[in-house]
Design a protein around this motif. Structure first.
Motif: not given
Length: 106
Positions: A94-106
């Motif tokens: 449910m996270m945005s791409d921006e959130a994924r990057v910020e949290l290190g998921f991408e």
């Protein structure tokens, strides 16, 4: 209230929701995908459905009050009803791409 006015209010609500953070996560609740619904009514009331990343969030009361207060501060909003829901259950998709990057998921 016209649909255009409602849309503008909803856009301003999204902007203020991007200033609300869970103190334990460095990403705002909008980009985390914790907001499920924003419904602006003709009379200026707003219904919001939101969730938490975990049902036992220790900052729940603080976050809910922050959301309500900030939405009620938006021009055109008379009052906000913030409903805490757990269906569907929140997950990382449910996270945005921006959130994924910020949290290190991408």
């Amino acid at each position: 209230m016209t649909q255009e006015e409602k849309t503008k209010i909803e856009e301003r609500i999204v902007d203020v929701l991007k200033t609300v953070y869970d103190p334990e996560i460095p990403v705002d609740i909008w980009n985390l995908g914790m907001i499920y619904k924003i419904d602006v009514k003709d009379d200026g009331t707003v219904d919001v459905d939101m969730t938490f990343t975990a049902p036992s969030c220790p900052a729940a009361d603080f976050i809910l009050e922050d959301v309500r207060t900030k939405i009620e501060g938006v021009e055109g909003v008379k009052s906000a009803n913030v409903n805490l829901v757990f269906e569907p259950a929140w997950d990382q998709s449910m996270m945005s791409d921006e959130a994924r990057v910020e949290l290190g998921f991408e």
